[in-house]
Design an enzyme around this catalytic site. Structure first.
Site, short mmCIF file in Angstrom:
data_model
loop_
_atom_site.label_atom_id
_atom_site.label_comp_id
_atom_site.label_asym_id
_atom_site.label_seq_id
_atom_site.Cartn_x
_atom_site.Cartn_y
_atom_site.Cartn_z
N ASN A 84 -9.83 -24.32 -0.42
CA ASN A 84 -8.55 -23.69 -0.75
C ASN A 84 -8.13 -22.65 0.29
O ASN A 84 -8.96 -21.90 0.79
CB ASN A 84 -8.65 -23.00 -2.12
CG ASN A 84 -8.92 -23.98 -3.24
OD1 ASN A 84 -8.45 -25.12 -3.20
ND2 ASN A 84 -9.69 -23.57 -4.22
N LYS A 117 2.58 9.29 -1.47
CA LYS A 117 1.55 8.84 -0.53
C LYS A 117 0.83 7.57 -0.95
O LYS A 117 0.48 6.75 -0.11
CB LYS A 117 0.54 9.97 -0.30
CG LYS A 117 1.09 11.04 0.65
CD LYS A 117 0.21 12.25 0.73
CE LYS A 117 0.28 13.12 -0.50
NZ LYS A 117 1.61 13.68 -0.83
N TYR A 155 11.25 20.93 -2.65
CA TYR A 155 10.09 20.18 -3.12
C TYR A 155 10.09 20.04 -4.63
O TYR A 155 10.42 20.98 -5.36
CB TYR A 155 8.78 20.89 -2.69
CG TYR A 155 7.54 20.13 -3.14
CD1 TYR A 155 7.04 19.08 -2.39
CD2 TYR A 155 6.92 20.43 -4.36
CE1 TYR A 155 5.93 18.36 -2.83
CE2 TYR A 155 5.82 19.72 -4.80
CZ TYR A 155 5.33 18.68 -4.03
OH TYR A 155 4.24 17.97 -4.46
N GLU A 198 -2.82 -17.52 0.74
CA GLU A 198 -2.16 -17.25 -0.55
C GLU A 198 -2.18 -15.75 -0.87
O GLU A 198 -1.21 -15.20 -1.40
CB GLU A 198 -2.87 -18.01 -1.67
CG GLU A 198 -2.74 -19.52 -1.55
CD GLU A 198 -3.67 -20.23 -2.52
OE1 GLU A 198 -3.32 -20.33 -3.71
OE2 GLU A 198 -4.75 -20.68 -2.11
N GLN A 232 4.75 14.10 -4.88
CA GLN A 232 3.32 13.82 -4.70
C GLN A 232 3.04 12.32 -4.85
O GLN A 232 2.02 11.83 -4.37
CB GLN A 232 2.50 14.63 -5.71
CG GLN A 232 1.02 14.41 -5.64
CD GLN A 232 0.23 15.41 -6.46
OE1 GLN A 232 0.12 16.57 -6.06
NE2 GLN A 232 -0.30 15.00 -7.59
N SER A 274 -14.31 -24.12 -4.79
CA SER A 274 -14.05 -23.99 -6.22
C SER A 274 -15.38 -23.93 -6.95
O SER A 274 -16.36 -24.55 -6.53
CB SER A 274 -13.24 -25.19 -6.69
OG SER A 274 -13.48 -25.44 -8.06
N LYS A 328 -13.31 -29.03 -3.23
CA LYS A 328 -12.16 -28.19 -2.90
C LYS A 328 -12.37 -27.30 -1.69
O LYS A 328 -13.44 -26.76 -1.45
CB LYS A 328 -11.84 -27.29 -4.10
CG LYS A 328 -11.28 -28.06 -5.27
CD LYS A 328 -9.82 -28.40 -5.08
CE LYS A 328 -8.99 -27.19 -5.45
NZ LYS A 328 -7.58 -27.43 -5.18
N THR A 354 15.10 -28.74 7.48
CA THR A 354 15.98 -27.83 6.75
C THR A 354 15.90 -28.30 5.31
O THR A 354 15.71 -29.49 5.07
CB THR A 354 17.45 -27.88 7.24
OG1 THR A 354 17.96 -29.18 6.99
CG2 THR A 354 17.56 -27.58 8.74
N HIS A 355 15.98 -27.37 4.37
CA HIS A 355 15.81 -27.70 2.95
C HIS A 355 14.45 -28.35 2.68
O HIS A 355 14.30 -29.12 1.74
CB HIS A 355 16.92 -28.64 2.44
CG HIS A 355 18.30 -28.22 2.84
ND1 HIS A 355 19.08 -27.39 2.06
CD2 HIS A 355 19.03 -28.47 3.95
CE1 HIS A 355 20.23 -27.17 2.67
NE2 HIS A 355 20.22 -27.81 3.82
N1 ARG Z 1 -0.44 17.79 -3.64
C1 ARG Z 1 0.93 18.08 -3.31
C2 ARG Z 1 1.64 16.80 -2.84
O1 ARG Z 1 1.01 15.91 -2.42
C3 ARG Z 1 1.01 19.10 -2.22
C4 ARG Z 1 2.23 19.94 -2.27
C5 ARG Z 1 2.23 20.75 -3.52
N2 ARG Z 1 3.24 21.71 -3.55
C6 ARG Z 1 3.60 22.31 -4.70
N3 ARG Z 1 4.57 23.15 -4.63
N4 ARG Z 1 3.03 22.00 -5.81
O2 ARG Z 1 2.87 16.71 -2.91
#
Ligand code: ARG
Length: 457
Positions: free
Chosen positions: A284, A324, A316, A289, A321, A276, A282, A154-155
């Site tokens: 590593n 993703k 929306y 890491e 956009q 290295s 070395k 611990t610690h």
């Molecule tokens: N490329 C857009 C996105 O990934 C798709 C949806 C676009 N819709 C719009 N009303 N411009 O969000």
């Protein structure tokens, strides 16, 4: 020409095309986009909105496009903002009017949400597989090293002896919870937005339950505004990835420490080490890491999407956009980290003697010596005090509790007898901790079986 060219007199310039495009990121969703379009077209035909001939042409055209993408011969054009427009405009170029009917009763808003959910359901399942591989590696090392004792800390200070297997298994429980979080994120993604259209639903008699079934979703999302606006499922996934990366970073921190000269508890295999360019000696632990370092980015992805979603009005908005890139990156990074950590664990060498040598330092038996007195009737607080004085004596003499003579013990308390020697034995100390979840060999054996029983067969 953009799909909305009717209302526009000028097209976007090269800069805004590039700035507005999500294609470089979302082209990975091509399979899900095609799957969603096929389900939508089949449903449109079943509902009598398009002809069966058009639906068949759409299906065939989409199959051809998928084959071309997979053969690497599909010409992606950044003038198509995203994967949805890329595929739809190519389909129309190939099959004409039937292709132009595909988007009936659909918007890219429900389309992108559908594709992303399908994609993330798949990714979550793949991450769960990688999670299981790492748990298996930890369990195998635990099983192979059941008799190895190490200093528990611990610690980061020596505390009590534990089995190395017990320490490794601690990570399997974190990972089992990570598995649960990924499963929950998968459930969150498992709802169908298709048919919500742009935001309000549509006047066409769409059967949302049919596309739900065709796409393998658990349920249709009951509110069209929510269907196109909800990105919680991505937050859930990135959160699950973040927590799992945090766990891996803790494991890797320990691997880094253990492979240092100061510890010498393990040696990482050459495949999981680097040298290295200047220091010939070395070796590593770069990969451990890197996992530790990549954790920062994954957690950053969580913060980024939370901030993107903050205060967005329904429904929306183009801000979404941005969802993703970070989500895909979080999943990719966690998957790589899980695979890397598994390989590292599978190939590392354990040095039991080095662990034992360290376990003999730092008075790891102190608690047990106090318990010895307490079991003979001395109040635990008084026993704690007595052992504290014995430790101080050791520190002054530069020795360990085990080096003291019986007289030294008895000088502090007459309750000490010959059997104090066995109270100092590290293995006996470990094996006495038989409570459920404790570090005794018997308890760890039981734990090992439980950890194994959680693995999918
Ligand atoms: N490329 C857009 C996105 O990934 C798709 C949806 C676009 N819709 C719009 N009303 N411009 O969000």
């Amino acid at each position: 020409m953009a799909l909305w060219s009717g209302r526009f007199e000028e097209s976007a310039n090269a800069f805004t095309q590039r700035f507005g495009a999500s294609l470089p990121v979302d082209k990975r969703l091509y399979r899900q986009d095609i799957q969603g379009s096929k389900a939508h077209a089949a449903m449109l035909a079943d509902a009598g909105i398009i002809t069966p001939e058009d639906a068949a042409a759409i299906e065939e055209g989409l199959d051809g496009i998928q084959a071309d993408i997979e053969r690497g011969v599909f010409a992606f054009d950044i003038n198509n903002e995203d994967i949805h427009m890329s595929i739809e405009s190519e389909l129309t170029a190939r099959i004409g009017d039937a292709g132009a009917r595909l988007h009936t009763g659909r918007s890219r808003n429900d389309q992108v949400a559908t594709d992303t959910r399908l994609y993330m359901k798949e990714r979550a399942a793949q991450l769960m597989d990688a999670n299981v591989r790492l748990r298996k590696a930890l369990i195998a090392q635990a099983e192979a090293n059941m008799d190895v004792i190490m200093p528990g800390c611990t610690h980061l200070q020596h505390a009590q002896p534990v089995l190395f297997a017990h320490h490794l298994l601690a990570y399997t429980w974190m990972l089992a919870r990570d598995h649960g979080r990924l499963a929950q994120a998968r459930v969150a993604a498992d709802a169908n937005p298709l048919g919500a259209a742009a935001l309000a639903g549509t006047t066409y008699p769409l059967d949302r339950f049919a596309t739900t079934e065709a796409l393998g979703f658990a349920r249709p999302i009951p509110n069209s505004l929510d269907a196109v606006s909800d990105r919680d499922f991505l937050l859930d996934l990135i959160y699950a990835c973040s927590v799992s990366c945090l766990h891996l970073s803790r494991l890797c921190e320990e691997l880094i420490l253990w492979s240092s000269a100061e510890f010498g508890f393990i040696t990482l295999s050459d495949a999981y080490s680097t040298g290295s360019s200047i220091m010939p000696q070395k070796k590593n632990p770069d990969f451990a890491e890197l996992i530790r370092g990549k954790t920062g980015r994954v957690v950053g992805n969580l913060m980024a999407l939370m901030m993107t979603l903050k205060a967005l009005p329904l429904a929306y908005n183009k801000d979404m956009q941005e969802d993703k890139e970070g989500a895909l990156d979080a999943a990719d990074t966690l998957e790589d980290c899980l695979i890397c950590a598994a390989g590292m664990l599978e190939t590392m060498t354990v040095h039991p003697d080095a662990m034992m040598a360290q376990a003999k330092k730092g008075h790891l038996a102190a608690t047990d010596v106090a318990d010895y007195l307490a079991k003979k009737g001395m109040p635990f607080r008084a026993a704690h005090e007595v052992v504290g004085r014995l430790v101080l004596t050791c520190e002054k003499r530069g020795c360990n509790l085990a080096d003291l003579a019986l007289e030294d013990f008895q000088a502090e308390s007459p309750l000490f007898e010959e059997d104090i020697v066995s109270a100092l034995d590290l293995r006996a100390i470990v094996d006495a901790r038989t409570t459920y979840g404790g570090t005794a060999t018997s308890a760890v054996q039981q734990q090992l079986q439980e950890a194994k029983s959680l693995l999918p067969t």
